[in-house]
Design a protein around this motif. Structure first.
Motif, short mmCIF file in Angstrom:
data_model
loop_
_atom_site.label_atom_id
_atom_site.label_comp_id
_atom_site.label_asym_id
_atom_site.label_seq_id
_atom_site.Cartn_x
_atom_site.Cartn_y
_atom_site.Cartn_z
N ASP A 29 0.83 -1.21 0.00
CA ASP A 29 0.00 0.00 0.00
C ASP A 29 0.86 1.26 0.00
O ASP A 29 0.54 2.25 -0.67
CB ASP A 29 -0.92 0.02 1.22
CG ASP A 29 -1.97 -1.07 1.18
OD1 ASP A 29 -2.26 -1.57 0.08
OD2 ASP A 29 -2.48 -1.43 2.26
N VAL A 30 1.95 1.21 0.75
CA VAL A 30 2.80 2.40 0.89
C VAL A 30 3.77 2.52 -0.28
O VAL A 30 3.91 3.58 -0.89
CB VAL A 30 3.59 2.34 2.22
CG1 VAL A 30 4.52 3.55 2.34
CG2 VAL A 30 2.63 2.29 3.40
N LEU A 38 1.42 9.86 -2.37
CA LEU A 38 1.57 9.55 -0.96
C LEU A 38 1.49 10.82 -0.12
O LEU A 38 0.86 10.85 0.95
CB LEU A 38 2.90 8.82 -0.72
CG LEU A 38 3.13 8.30 0.70
CD1 LEU A 38 2.04 7.32 1.12
CD2 LEU A 38 4.51 7.64 0.80
N MET A 39 2.12 11.89 -0.59
CA MET A 39 2.04 13.17 0.11
C MET A 39 0.59 13.64 0.22
O MET A 39 0.14 14.08 1.29
CB MET A 39 2.86 14.23 -0.63
CG MET A 39 4.37 14.04 -0.56
SD MET A 39 5.26 15.11 -1.73
CE MET A 39 4.66 16.72 -1.26
N SER A 40 -0.14 13.51 -0.88
CA SER A 40 -1.53 13.95 -0.88
C SER A 40 -2.38 13.11 0.06
O SER A 40 -3.21 13.63 0.81
CB SER A 40 -2.08 13.87 -2.31
OG SER A 40 -3.46 14.20 -2.34
N LEU A 41 -2.17 11.80 0.03
CA LEU A 41 -2.96 10.90 0.88
C LEU A 41 -2.67 11.12 2.36
O LEU A 41 -3.58 11.09 3.20
CB LEU A 41 -2.68 9.45 0.49
CG LEU A 41 -3.53 8.36 1.17
CD1 LEU A 41 -5.01 8.58 0.85
CD2 LEU A 41 -3.10 6.98 0.70
N LEU A 42 -1.38 11.35 2.67
CA LEU A 42 -1.01 11.56 4.07
C LEU A 42 -1.26 13.00 4.53
O LEU A 42 -1.20 13.28 5.73
CB LEU A 42 0.48 11.23 4.26
CG LEU A 42 0.91 9.77 4.02
CD1 LEU A 42 2.41 9.63 4.22
CD2 LEU A 42 0.16 8.82 4.95
N THR A 48 8.06 13.89 5.08
CA THR A 48 7.29 12.86 5.80
C THR A 48 7.02 11.67 4.89
O THR A 48 7.12 10.50 5.32
CB THR A 48 5.96 13.44 6.29
OG1 THR A 48 6.23 14.53 7.18
CG2 THR A 48 5.15 12.39 7.03
N ALA A 49 6.66 11.92 3.62
CA ALA A 49 6.40 10.83 2.68
C ALA A 49 7.64 9.98 2.46
O ALA A 49 7.58 8.74 2.47
CB ALA A 49 5.91 11.40 1.35
N ARG A 50 8.79 10.63 2.30
CA ARG A 50 10.03 9.88 2.10
C ARG A 50 10.43 9.13 3.37
O ARG A 50 10.98 8.02 3.30
CB ARG A 50 11.14 10.84 1.66
CG ARG A 50 10.98 11.32 0.24
CD ARG A 50 12.11 12.24 -0.19
NE ARG A 50 12.01 12.56 -1.61
CZ ARG A 50 12.82 13.41 -2.24
NH1 ARG A 50 13.79 14.05 -1.57
NH2 ARG A 50 12.67 13.63 -3.54
N ASP A 51 10.15 9.71 4.51
CA ASP A 51 10.44 9.04 5.78
C ASP A 51 9.61 7.76 5.90
O ASP A 51 10.11 6.71 6.34
CB ASP A 51 10.13 9.98 6.94
CG ASP A 51 10.72 9.50 8.25
OD1 ASP A 51 11.78 8.83 8.22
OD2 ASP A 51 10.12 9.78 9.31
N ALA A 52 8.33 7.84 5.50
CA ALA A 52 7.46 6.66 5.55
C ALA A 52 7.97 5.57 4.62
O ALA A 52 8.04 4.39 4.99
CB ALA A 52 6.03 7.05 5.17
#
Length: 369
Positions: A29-30, A38-42, A48-52
């Protein structure tokens, strides 16, 4: 490891809560989302997206190992961690037997011996280690109602008579085999979703699916082919993740179908009658695995059960540790027996072909395939 759960990854609390709130529950999913999505969803920034992605990748991807570490692990596990089939030539070709933590496919026409092979593997996994077994439980997903307790007991009696002389041991072994009979593709996928917990809680050492193609044929008969493909792809991915996570052998049997000159597909019983040199009618068919090339690429080991030249053969068609080799075999009261352990080298198109020729297989087997 695409299906590894985010909740099992010990992520930093803020990331774990953020991903859970957005219902990103698995590594897939990630990691399958572009950074912008991912940025938009989070609802978070690029950092933060790259950290995830970084944290999930670290837990989901298997660690790198040196060749020396892999060799040490093989020595520690005694042959690389395998379930011996007790068929000496086949075990030698496979480096000791069916590998743990991998997906092994058994493919061939109906009646040739696939279920006989699976029954023997289930029996062997329950055996105490002193008899060469894994001393554990077995989950046997029987999609075609071909599992036979009577046949399994017969195989045990003939193969390991010493076990039946020990009071209660045969009953203990039979009690270790958990048989599941899903009635539909939907039931099958639900069974798999619950499988990881079942395997871990019950000390399961072997998972067998006999056969994984059964639901494809039943769904096709109902005209739902389009629906079938996605659940089966998901099942393949999930079975591979189960093998990797639990480090147990996962064995799936696959049916076959024939392909006519006009590219129409048929099942193995719809073969073409051809005359041989003596003018007698004989059955001959060149077959392909029912689930196609996607499954062939996904499995680590492919064992082809086929018939030609008046004999049946187990062919190691795909293996990272063995060239293609075929072993003639017969089915006896003790199960499958190789006629010799030397094997016959296979090359060219014969490696991937599946042949069914010259005999009525269903008339040669005592019980089931």
């Amino acid at each position: 490891m695409a299906n590894k759960l985010v909740s099992d990854m010990c992520l930093p609390p803020h990331l774990a809560h953020l991903l859970a709130a957005r219902r990103l529950t698995t590594a897939k999913d990630v990691l399958s989302l572009p950074e912008v999505e991912l940025m938009s969803l989070l609802d978070a920034g690029l950092a933060t997206a790259r950290d995830a992605v970084c944290h999930v990748s670290e837990f989901a991807c298997p660690p790198c190992q040196t060749a020396l570490a892999l060799l040490d692990e093989r020595v520690r596990l005694g042959g690389g961690g395998r379930l011996a089939t007790t068929l000496c030539g086949l075990d030698e070709a496979l480096g000791g037997g069916i590998p743990l933590g991998k997906l092994t496919e058994v493919v061939g026409p109906s009646g040739i011996g696939k279920t006989q092979f699976c029954l023997k593997l289930a029996l062997l996994a329950t055996l105490p280690e002193c008899y060469g077994g894994l001393n554990g439980r077995v989950v046997y997903i029987d999609t075609e109602s071909k599992f036979s307790s009577r046949r399994m007991i017969e195989i045990c009696q003939k193969s390991f008579p010493q076990i039946f002389r020990q009071e209660g041991l045969a009953q203990k072994m039979a009690g270790r085999i958990l048989v599941m009979r899903p009635a539909s593709l939907s039931d099958f996928t639900k069974s798999l979703e619950q499988m990881k917990v079942t395997l871990l809680q019950n000390d399961v050492k072997l998972l067998i699916v006999d056969s994984v193609a059964a639901f494809m044929s039943s769904e096709n008969e109902r005209g739902t082919t389009g629906f079938t493909q996605h659940p089966l792809r998901w099942a393949l991915s999930f079975l591979k993740s189960i093998a990797e996570l639990t480090r147990i052998p996962v064995v799936v049997s696959n049916q076959v179908r024939s392909q006519s000159n006009d590219d129409g597909y048929h099942y193995s019983f719809e073969v073409k009658r051809m005359g041989d040199g003596d003018g007698a009618e004989r059955l001959e068919s060149h077959l392909v695995a029912a689930l196609g090339i996607q499954w062939a690429h996904a499995v680590t080991i492919r064992l082809v059960f086929e018939s030609h030249s008046g004999q049946r053969f187990i062919k190691v068609a795909k293996s990272p540790m063995s060239p293609a080799v075929a072993f003639p075999f017969i089915v006896e009261s003790s199960g499958i027996t190789l006629l010799n352990d030397e094997g016959i080298d296979v090359s060219g198109p014969e490696i991937t072909s599946i042949r069914c020729q010259g005999q009525n297989l269903l008339g040669l087997l005592p019980l089931e395939n």
